[in-house]
Design an enzyme around this catalytic site. Sequence first.
Site, PDB file in Angstrom:
ATOM      1  N   THR A   1      -1.336  -0.847  -4.358  1.00 38.07           N
ATOM      2  CA  THR A   1      -2.200   0.148  -4.609  1.00 38.07           C
ATOM      3  C   THR A   1      -1.441   1.546  -3.863  1.00 38.07           C
ATOM      4  O   THR A   1      -0.754   1.307  -2.938  1.00 38.07           O
ATOM      5  CB  THR A   1      -3.641   0.195  -3.793  1.00 38.07           C
ATOM      6  OG1 THR A   1      -3.536  -0.065  -2.369  1.00 38.07           O
ATOM      7  CG2 THR A   1      -4.376  -1.144  -4.349  1.00 38.07           C
TER       8      THR A   1
ATOM      9  N   GLU B   1       0.727  -1.453   0.041  1.00 38.29           N
ATOM     10  CA  GLU B   1      -0.113   0.100   0.139  1.00 38.29           C
ATOM     11  C   GLU B   1       0.968   1.402  -0.107  1.00 38.29           C
ATOM     12  O   GLU B   1       1.669   1.420   0.977  1.00 38.29           O
ATOM     13  CB  GLU B   1      -0.860  -0.111   1.170  1.00 38.29           C
ATOM     14  CG  GLU B   1      -2.194  -0.934   1.360  1.00 38.29           C
ATOM     15  CD  GLU B   1      -2.831  -0.700   2.496  1.00 38.29           C
ATOM     16  OE1 GLU B   1      -4.096  -1.064   2.232  1.00 38.29           O
ATOM     17  OE2 GLU B   1      -2.528  -0.029   3.567  1.00 38.29           O
ATOM     18  N   CYS B   2       0.648   2.235  -1.101  1.00 39.34           N
ATOM     19  CA  CYS B   2       1.440   3.501  -0.978  1.00 39.34           C
ATOM     20  C   CYS B   2       2.892   3.198  -0.739  1.00 39.34           C
ATOM     21  O   CYS B   2       3.257   2.809  -1.956  1.00 39.34           O
ATOM     22  CB  CYS B   2       0.725   4.376   0.034  1.00 39.34           C
ATOM     23  SG  CYS B   2       1.196   6.095  -0.152  1.00 39.34           S
ATOM     24  N   GLY B   3       3.575   3.599   0.375  1.00 38.76           N
ATOM     25  CA  GLY B   3       4.799   3.431   0.187  1.00 38.76           C
ATOM     26  C   GLY B   3       5.345   1.781  -0.043  1.00 38.76           C
ATOM     27  O   GLY B   3       6.284   1.575  -0.537  1.00 38.76           O
TER      28      GLY B   3
ATOM     29  N   TYR C   1       3.672  -0.220  -1.932  1.00 42.27           N
ATOM     30  CA  TYR C   1       3.660  -0.447  -3.477  1.00 42.27           C
ATOM     31  C   TYR C   1       4.915   0.274  -3.924  1.00 42.27           C
ATOM     32  O   TYR C   1       5.240  -0.549  -5.060  1.00 42.27           O
ATOM     33  CB  TYR C   1       2.294   0.642  -3.846  1.00 42.27           C
ATOM     34  CG  TYR C   1       1.751   0.294  -5.246  1.00 42.27           C
ATOM     35  CD1 TYR C   1       2.192  -0.688  -6.159  1.00 42.27           C
ATOM     36  CD2 TYR C   1       1.428   1.722  -5.963  1.00 42.27           C
ATOM     37  CE1 TYR C   1       1.824  -0.382  -7.486  1.00 42.27           C
ATOM     38  CE2 TYR C   1       1.106   1.701  -7.258  1.00 42.27           C
ATOM     39  CZ  TYR C   1       1.199   0.472  -8.034  1.00 42.27           C
ATOM     40  OH  TYR C   1       0.670   0.708  -9.206  1.00 42.27           O
TER      41      TYR C   1
END
Length: 435
Positions: free
Chosen positions: A424, A324-326, A328
């Site tokens: 994501t 997720e985010c970082g 990802y």
Amino acid sequence: MRGLLVSAPASGTGKTTVMLGLLRALAEDGLVVQPFKSGPDYIDPAFHRAACGRASFNLDTWGMGPRLLAAVAAQAQGAEICVAEGSMGLYDGVATRGQTGFGSSAETARRMGWPVVLVLDVGGQAQSAAATALGFRQYMPDLPFAGVILNRVASARHARLTQLGMERAGLPVLGVLPRRGDLTLPERHLGLIQAAEHPDLEAAIAGYAEFLRAHVDFAAIRAAAEGAPLPSKTPLPSPPAQRIALAQDAASSFTYPHLLEGWRAAGAEVLPFSPLADEPPDPRADLVWLPGGYPELHAGTLAAASRFRAGLCAHAQSRPVHGECGGYMVLGRALIDKQGARHEMAGLLGLVTSYESRKLHLGYRRAALLGPMPGQSEGALLRGHEFHYSTIVEQPDAPLAEVSDADGTPVPETGSRRGHATGTFFHLIAQEEPQ
């Protein structure tokens, strides 16, 4: 479920330091205090826990349906008082209704029956502050309202004039805080630094509590607490696997507390490891989950973490990995830091991201999955939140989802999937509940 919600007309008025001081002082008085955060915040809950010793949870009227809101609120079982911290200004939300509302702190307070404590920065005004407070009180007439705490008061004369205005408006004054330059928390580009990074968090929180004791009417605060009946204990979201290797360090730290609590409550085994310490995920894990955080601040260390990357890639040959985010960004091929230096990442996805040219990506996200991800099947509708400054340079893989903002406008950050790896840019809040 008696409680209060601490809010303000806008960000930057001092509500977080007031919140931490209240939590610590109430806990020192022997109360079992349950903290909450209204809205999609990844950082404040850890500060809340440090202040009162009890895990804090997000309540989100845009991202959460009625059943999940009830399940999160039920975490107050055993507490004597709830104290929630609002996000941004009291009425700030989005334009399009989500699961149960528009995501404002006022909606959280009204739904839970918690009167609002409005923290007002009265610098540069006196009686006029009452007009601001009165407008906030009357904007939503059925909103429970406890009173105001006046912050950054310059002198005894300033306090007297401001309180006269509040008396004329019929608004209770719960505290008057003199101006002090040290009542701030360190910040960086996503807001506050993480609680674990604060140079002396315990001393800071103890100082906030002492300051509030000298200037806030705690008897009035406690008497103002009200609330709706405590919901029955209902399950939180179920885990995406039985054994979950969870990255946990300064580069990987942002996972919603209600998800972790739900995983553990359902019997999942959470196996923490640190990519920054070059630790590989536990080889027994069924799933590796890389949360968001600050990989752009540690890109060189992550690029050199050969044991971590080898273990991650070995796992992904046969079992799922999700970021997720970082997280990802770490799953991608490369990360370009703010100086323009390129750092090789895990390469499980073809994603290349850059922090060199910062651009804010902020807001709620609704995602319709185009393929499965851990814990979710193809076609699932998800609610989440995105907050980062990195931009996508390359994204050659199949998109994971069709993603839009709160108003239904498509966004280009669709996530990626390749083999057993998915990622994501939004942080998952919940799967949409059936209407």
